[in-house]
Design an enzyme around this catalytic site. Structure first.
Site: not given
Ligand code: GLY
Length: 418
Positions: A133, A198
């Site tokens: 992330d 994501d």
């Molecule tokens: N990246 C985690 C979510 O969208 O909850």
């Protein structure tokens, strides 16, 4: 909203009512909300929302004070207190990112000073290698800071973050691995090399790093990851799974699942939005036609599925059988609006369609139904989002990333002609 858009919206609502067993949203929802914001000019609406945001975020900053360690707020807990994001939490870059948008819109020094302060509070995030992330964390904070100030320190942080993310590239499957298999939230699930939708949001960081360093390795990784995601995470109708698990020895797909969604065949709302935004960015940065076509396909799915209610704010998962008793997810709506505004510039033949949809979403989010009143909502701007539904700690809650993509969309919308 013009009359034509309104008629289309109502027709879609009627289609939705007749063809989707789980969607009981009333067609009239849309009219009620539009009556509140429809007559406001675009500029007046944006000004009003930013004024509200200034009050809200001033109170958030005052509430955080000079606590150490300095952390960024993420949401509000059930007891009403702030939920803070640890520096290595995937959400740690959104609050400083929103502060950069406040600075961009207002040009007021106060917001620049605070944006820098809360950006530097997560200085160490650029070196995170244990999850994927870093794009969320570093691009939204340092990346926006560099875009608006030209500060070379911020630029180096973006490059360092891309280096960190590169360590998670797995050539055997040509993907960036999202999570380590010993991460506490996935241990015992039997996954081998998971990549989640994501992750498409972290690719822009790689293109930026290639642009800054002239080293193609970052863009190559991003291109490969996007191609694998297109091939393996998508269904024929343009909807996606949340997670693809790959075999670390052969690179083959082991399974496709919806970890954060309602069920494996369902459409998790934010996942659809991450994918749209991600493929839009790949097309924007590379001109790749496959990415363009995929972004168009996803947009078509989102804009036309009868599973999204007439007011265009999705339930947290399009297929939750508890709809309409399920919570909406304003964060997914804000993401879609922001992505469609870019798409309207990138795909000129669909400009009117994309802008009309984005405008409807933004007008809805700017109404009393979603925009928090001053002094409420823990200081956040938008109400009614869903974090990880299954954890049940951010359901129907404010979220820093809902605010981020909402303010981003408004800043971008302001500059769109037509
Ligand atoms: N990246 C985690 C979510 O969208 O909850």
């Amino acid at each position: 909203m013009n009359l034509k858009t309104k008629v289309v919206a109502i027709s879609l609502a009627v289609v939705g009512l007749s063809s989707c067993a789980t969607d009981n949203t009333k067609a009239t929802d849309k009219d009620v909300v539009n009556e509140q914001t429809a007559k406001e000019s675009k500029n007046d609406l944006i000004k009003r929302v930013f004024s509200r945001a200034e009050v809200q975020y001033t109170s958030l900053i005052n509430e955080i004070g000079d606590k150490t360690p300095l952390l960024n707020p993420r949401s509000v807990k059930k007891d009403g207190s702030l939920r803070m994001a640890w520096r290595e939490d995937w959400t740690s870059g959104f609050f400083p990112g929103t502060l950069w948008y406040m600075y961009e819109y207002t040009k007021a020094d106060k917001w620049k000073v605070n944006a820098d302060k809360f950006t530097m509070a997560i200085d160490s995030a650029q070196f995170v290698k244990w999850h994927h992330d870093v794009g969320f964390m570093v691009e939204n904070s340092f990346g926006n800071g560099y875009r608006l100030t030209g500060n070379e320190y911020y630029k180096q942080a973006v490059i360092d973050a891309a280096k960190s993310l590169s360590t998670r590239y797995r050539p055997v499957a040509r993907i960036i691995q999202s999570w380590d298999t010993d991460a506490p939230w996935i241990a015992g699930r039997g996954w081998d090399m998971p990549a989640i939708i994501d992750n498409m949001m972290n690719l822009n960081l790689m293109y930026k790093a290639t642009g800054y360093t002239k080293d193609n390795k970052y863009a190559d990784i991003a291109n490969n990851h996007a191609a694998a995601t297109l091939k393996n995470a998508y269904r024929d109708n343009g909807s996606c799974f949340h997670l693809v698990d790959y075999d670390h020895k052969t690179g083959k797909v082991r399974s496709t699942v919806n970890f954060q969604g309602y069920s494996d065949p369902s459409s998790w709302a934010r996942g659809q939005a991450w994918g749209l935004y991600g493929f839009m960015e790949v097309f924007r940065e590379t001109g790749n036609v496959d990415a363009k076509n995929q972004a168009i396909k996803i947009a078509d799915y989102i804009m036309n599925t009868p599973k999204i209610p007439a007011d265009k704010i999705p339930y947290w998962d399009y297929d939750d059988p508890k709809i309409p008793e399920s919570p909406r997810d304003a964060s997914a709506a804000a993401l879609v609006a922001s992505a469609l505004i870019d798409m309207s510039e990138l795909v000129p033949e669909k400009k009117a369609e994309y802008l009309a949809y984005a405008e409807d979403v933004l007008r809805e989010l700017s109404s009393d139904k979603y925009l928090a009143k001053e002094g409420t909502n823990g200081g956040f701007i938008l109400m009614h989002s869903v974090g990880n539904f299954h954890e049940d700690n951010e359901n129907d809650s404010p979220l820093n990333y809902a605010d981020y993509y909402f303010m981003e969309a408004l800043v971008k919308w302001q500059h769109i002609k037509g």
